[in-house]
Write a protein that holds these residues in place. Structure first.
Motif, PDB file in Angstrom:
ATOM      1  N   LYS A  98       0.829  -1.215   0.000  1.00  0.00           N
ATOM      2  CA  LYS A  98       0.000   0.000   0.000  1.00  0.00           C
ATOM      3  C   LYS A  98       0.866   1.269   0.000  1.00  0.00           C
ATOM      4  O   LYS A  98       0.509   2.269  -0.612  1.00  0.00           O
ATOM      5  N   TYR A  99       2.010   1.215   0.692  1.00  0.00           N
ATOM      6  CA  TYR A  99       2.830   2.422   0.883  1.00  0.00           C
ATOM      7  C   TYR A  99       4.237   2.304   0.292  1.00  0.00           C
ATOM      8  O   TYR A  99       5.070   3.172   0.519  1.00  0.00           O
ATOM      9  N   LYS A 100       4.511   1.253  -0.485  1.00  0.00           N
ATOM     10  CA  LYS A 100       5.889   0.968  -0.925  1.00  0.00           C
ATOM     11  C   LYS A 100       6.535   2.078  -1.741  1.00  0.00           C
ATOM     12  O   LYS A 100       7.742   2.261  -1.685  1.00  0.00           O
ATOM     13  N   GLU A 101       5.754   2.817  -2.457  1.00  0.00           N
ATOM     14  CA  GLU A 101       6.280   3.926  -3.261  1.00  0.00           C
ATOM     15  C   GLU A 101       7.006   4.959  -2.380  1.00  0.00           C
ATOM     16  O   GLU A 101       7.873   5.691  -2.858  1.00  0.00           O
ATOM     17  N   TYR A 102       6.671   4.999  -1.088  1.00  0.00           N
ATOM     18  CA  TYR A 102       7.197   6.030  -0.199  1.00  0.00           C
ATOM     19  C   TYR A 102       8.278   5.532   0.760  1.00  0.00           C
ATOM     20  O   TYR A 102       8.866   6.318   1.483  1.00  0.00           O
ATOM     21  N   GLY A 106       9.298 -13.490  18.361  1.00  0.00           N
ATOM     22  CA  GLY A 106      10.691 -13.060  18.407  1.00  0.00           C
ATOM     23  C   GLY A 106      10.855 -11.750  17.659  1.00  0.00           C
ATOM     24  O   GLY A 106       9.953 -11.324  16.925  1.00  0.00           O
ATOM     25  N   ASN A 107      11.998 -11.115  17.843  1.00  0.00           N
ATOM     26  CA  ASN A 107      12.308  -9.843  17.196  1.00  0.00           C
ATOM     27  C   ASN A 107      13.306 -10.065  16.073  1.00  0.00           C
ATOM     28  O   ASN A 107      14.051 -11.047  16.081  1.00  0.00           O
ATOM     29  N   GLY A 108      13.377  -9.124  15.141  1.00  0.00           N
ATOM     30  CA  GLY A 108      14.375  -9.230  14.091  1.00  0.00           C
ATOM     31  C   GLY A 108      14.382  -8.021  13.179  1.00  0.00           C
ATOM     32  O   GLY A 108      13.406  -7.280  13.095  1.00  0.00           O
ATOM     33  N   THR A 109      15.520  -7.834  12.518  1.00  0.00           N
ATOM     34  CA  THR A 109      15.661  -6.816  11.487  1.00  0.00           C
ATOM     35  C   THR A 109      15.784  -7.565  10.170  1.00  0.00           C
ATOM     36  O   THR A 109      16.600  -8.480  10.043  1.00  0.00           O
ATOM     37  N   PHE A 110      14.938  -7.203   9.214  1.00  0.00           N
ATOM     38  CA  PHE A 110      14.907  -7.910   7.933  1.00  0.00           C
ATOM     39  C   PHE A 110      14.826  -6.905   6.790  1.00  0.00           C
ATOM     40  O   PHE A 110      14.444  -5.750   6.981  1.00  0.00           O
ATOM     41  N   THR A 111      15.211  -7.356   5.620  1.00  0.00           N
ATOM     42  CA  THR A 111      15.137  -6.523   4.421  1.00  0.00           C
ATOM     43  C   THR A 111      14.077  -7.107   3.505  1.00  0.00           C
ATOM     44  O   THR A 111      14.036  -8.323   3.280  1.00  0.00           O
ATOM     45  N   TYR A 112      13.207  -6.234   3.020  1.00  0.00           N
ATOM     46  CA  TYR A 112      12.140  -6.648   2.111  1.00  0.00           C
ATOM     47  C   TYR A 112      12.169  -5.715   0.911  1.00  0.00           C
ATOM     48  O   TYR A 112      12.039  -4.502   1.069  1.00  0.00           O
ATOM     49  N   GLU A 113      12.380  -6.279  -0.270  1.00  0.00           N
ATOM     50  CA  GLU A 113      12.504  -5.507  -1.510  1.00  0.00           C
ATOM     51  C   GLU A 113      13.494  -4.352  -1.345  1.00  0.00           C
ATOM     52  O   GLU A 113      13.241  -3.233  -1.774  1.00  0.00           O
ATOM     53  N   GLY A 114      14.613  -4.635  -0.681  1.00  0.00           N
ATOM     54  CA  GLY A 114      15.695  -3.667  -0.531  1.00  0.00           C
ATOM     55  C   GLY A 114      15.509  -2.668   0.601  1.00  0.00           C
ATOM     56  O   GLY A 114      16.363  -1.816   0.816  1.00  0.00           O
ATOM     57  N   ILE A 115      14.401  -2.750   1.332  1.00  0.00           N
ATOM     58  CA  ILE A 115      14.103  -1.804   2.415  1.00  0.00           C
ATOM     59  C   ILE A 115      14.218  -2.535   3.750  1.00  0.00           C
ATOM     60  O   ILE A 115      13.683  -3.628   3.920  1.00  0.00           O
ATOM     61  N   LEU A 118      17.265   8.250  15.821  1.00  0.00           N
ATOM     62  CA  LEU A 118      18.363   8.319  14.845  1.00  0.00           C
ATOM     63  C   LEU A 118      19.722   8.139  15.528  1.00  0.00           C
ATOM     64  O   LEU A 118      20.668   7.649  14.913  1.00  0.00           O
ATOM     65  N   ASP A 119      19.807   8.530  16.801  1.00  0.00           N
ATOM     66  CA  ASP A 119      21.058   8.416  17.547  1.00  0.00           C
ATOM     67  C   ASP A 119      21.237   7.069  18.240  1.00  0.00           C
ATOM     68  O   ASP A 119      22.294   6.787  18.787  1.00  0.00           O
ATOM     69  N   ASN A 120      20.192   6.242  18.251  1.00  0.00           N
ATOM     70  CA  ASN A 120      20.258   4.949  18.932  1.00  0.00           C
ATOM     71  C   ASN A 120      20.321   3.809  17.932  1.00  0.00           C
ATOM     72  O   ASN A 120      19.816   3.922  16.814  1.00  0.00           O
ATOM     73  N   ASP A 121      20.916   2.706  18.352  1.00  0.00           N
ATOM     74  CA  ASP A 121      20.921   1.499  17.533  1.00  0.00           C
ATOM     75  C   ASP A 121      19.621   0.761  17.815  1.00  0.00           C
ATOM     76  O   ASP A 121      19.434   0.226  18.904  1.00  0.00           O
ATOM     77  N   VAL A 122      18.718   0.747  16.860  1.00  0.00           N
ATOM     78  CA  VAL A 122      17.412   0.127  17.070  1.00  0.00           C
ATOM     79  C   VAL A 122      17.295  -1.225  16.359  1.00  0.00           C
ATOM     80  O   VAL A 122      16.241  -1.836  16.370  1.00  0.00           O
ATOM     81  N   LYS A 123      18.379  -1.679  15.775  1.00  0.00           N
ATOM     82  CA  LYS A 123      18.336  -2.934  15.031  1.00  0.00           C
ATOM     83  C   LYS A 123      18.371  -4.132  15.971  1.00  0.00           C
ATOM     84  O   LYS A 123      18.948  -4.090  17.049  1.00  0.00           O
ATOM     85  N   GLU A 124      17.748  -5.193  15.506  1.00  0.00           N
ATOM     86  CA  GLU A 124      17.754  -6.475  16.193  1.00  0.00           C
ATOM     87  C   GLU A 124      18.593  -7.445  15.371  1.00  0.00           C
ATOM     88  O   GLU A 124      19.174  -7.062  14.356  1.00  0.00           O
ATOM     89  N   ALA A 125      18.628  -8.708  15.775  1.00  0.00           N
ATOM     90  CA  ALA A 125      19.379  -9.721  15.025  1.00  0.00           C
ATOM     91  C   ALA A 125      18.860  -9.770  13.589  1.00  0.00           C
ATOM     92  O   ALA A 125      17.659  -9.727  13.342  1.00  0.00           O
ATOM     93  N   SER A 126      19.788  -9.852  12.659  1.00  0.00           N
ATOM     94  CA  SER A 126      19.433  -9.873  11.246  1.00  0.00           C
ATOM     95  C   SER A 126      18.762 -11.200  10.893  1.00  0.00           C
ATOM     96  O   SER A 126      19.248 -12.264  11.238  1.00  0.00           O
ATOM     97  N   LYS A 127      17.624 -11.090  10.212  1.00  0.00           N
ATOM     98  CA  LYS A 127      16.874 -12.272   9.785  1.00  0.00           C
ATOM     99  C   LYS A 127      16.384 -12.033   8.366  1.00  0.00           C
ATOM    100  O   LYS A 127      16.283 -10.902   7.912  1.00  0.00           O
ATOM    101  N   THR A 128      16.036 -13.115   7.682  1.00  0.00           N
ATOM    102  CA  THR A 128      15.404 -12.967   6.382  1.00  0.00           C
ATOM    103  C   THR A 128      13.908 -12.746   6.610  1.00  0.00           C
ATOM    104  O   THR A 128      13.391 -13.020   7.706  1.00  0.00           O
TER     105      THR A 128
END
Length: 186
Positions: A84-88, A104-113, A157-167
């Motif tokens: 719905k919002y991918k253009e932005y 569980g928590n995770g940081t993932f990439t979807y269509e390059g984002i 922006l000043d904090n590391d908000v990422k979790e373990a990298s996952k697909t």
């Protein structure tokens, strides 16, 4: 007005906004966003949205969503939200999801984002995101609605908000039962 907010307004995607205005030269929004509309039951009445991003806090510039955090009832709602919002969405954006059926928590990439998803069980997105940004509720109470969004964004922006990298597929494997505790009368 930003192209993001024009898109939201033209398509009637804002749902119960509590703030919609300028934030330090950018555009801020708090409320919910419609992902999938409710059924039209008469010419002037629609059912509530089938899928919505709840408790949204968003900042957009002229053409992109720079920051968004929200609650999703299910991680299965992520794909429709993205579509719905991918253009932005942009590779430079900060996108944090709170999902009630993740185990569980995770940081993932979807269509390059890149997105970071957290379990949400009984708190609110606002409380969780303040904790993630290492901000105190008491300090935020003194600020205007626009200043609250601005301060939150600056701190994140000043904090590391990422979790373990996952697909994305690994994130889908974390889908369980909704763990959110309903509050209110029993």
């Amino acid at each position: 007005m930003s192209k993001v907010m024009e898109y939201i307004k033209e398509n009637e995607l804002a749902w119960q906004p509590s703030f919609n205005g300028e934030v330090d030269g950018l555009h801020g929004y708090r409320g919910a966003l419609i992902v999938e509309e409710g059924k039209q039951i008469s010419p002037d009445r629609k059912l509530p949205p089938k899928i919505q991003a709840k408790q949204v806090v968003m900042i957009s510039d002229d053409s992109t969503i720079k920051f968004i955090t929200c609650e999703l009832d299910s991680f299965n709602d992520f794909k429709p939200l993205f579509e719905k919002y991918k253009e932005y969405f942009t590779t430079e954006g900060l996108y944090i999801l709170y999902v009630t059926d993740l185990d569980g928590n995770g940081t993932f990439t979807y269509e390059g984002i890149e997105f970071t998803a957290f379990m949400l069980d009984e708190s609110s997105v606002w409380n969780e995101i303040l904790e993630l940004a290492d901000l105190e509720k008491g300090d935020m109470k003194k600020l205007s609605p626009a200043e609250k969004i601005e301060k939150l964004y600056e701190e994140l922006l000043d904090n590391d908000v990422k979790e373990a990298s996952k697909t994305y597929e690994e994130m889908c494997e974390l889908i369980g039962e909704s763990s959110k505790q309903l509050m209110g009368a029993v």
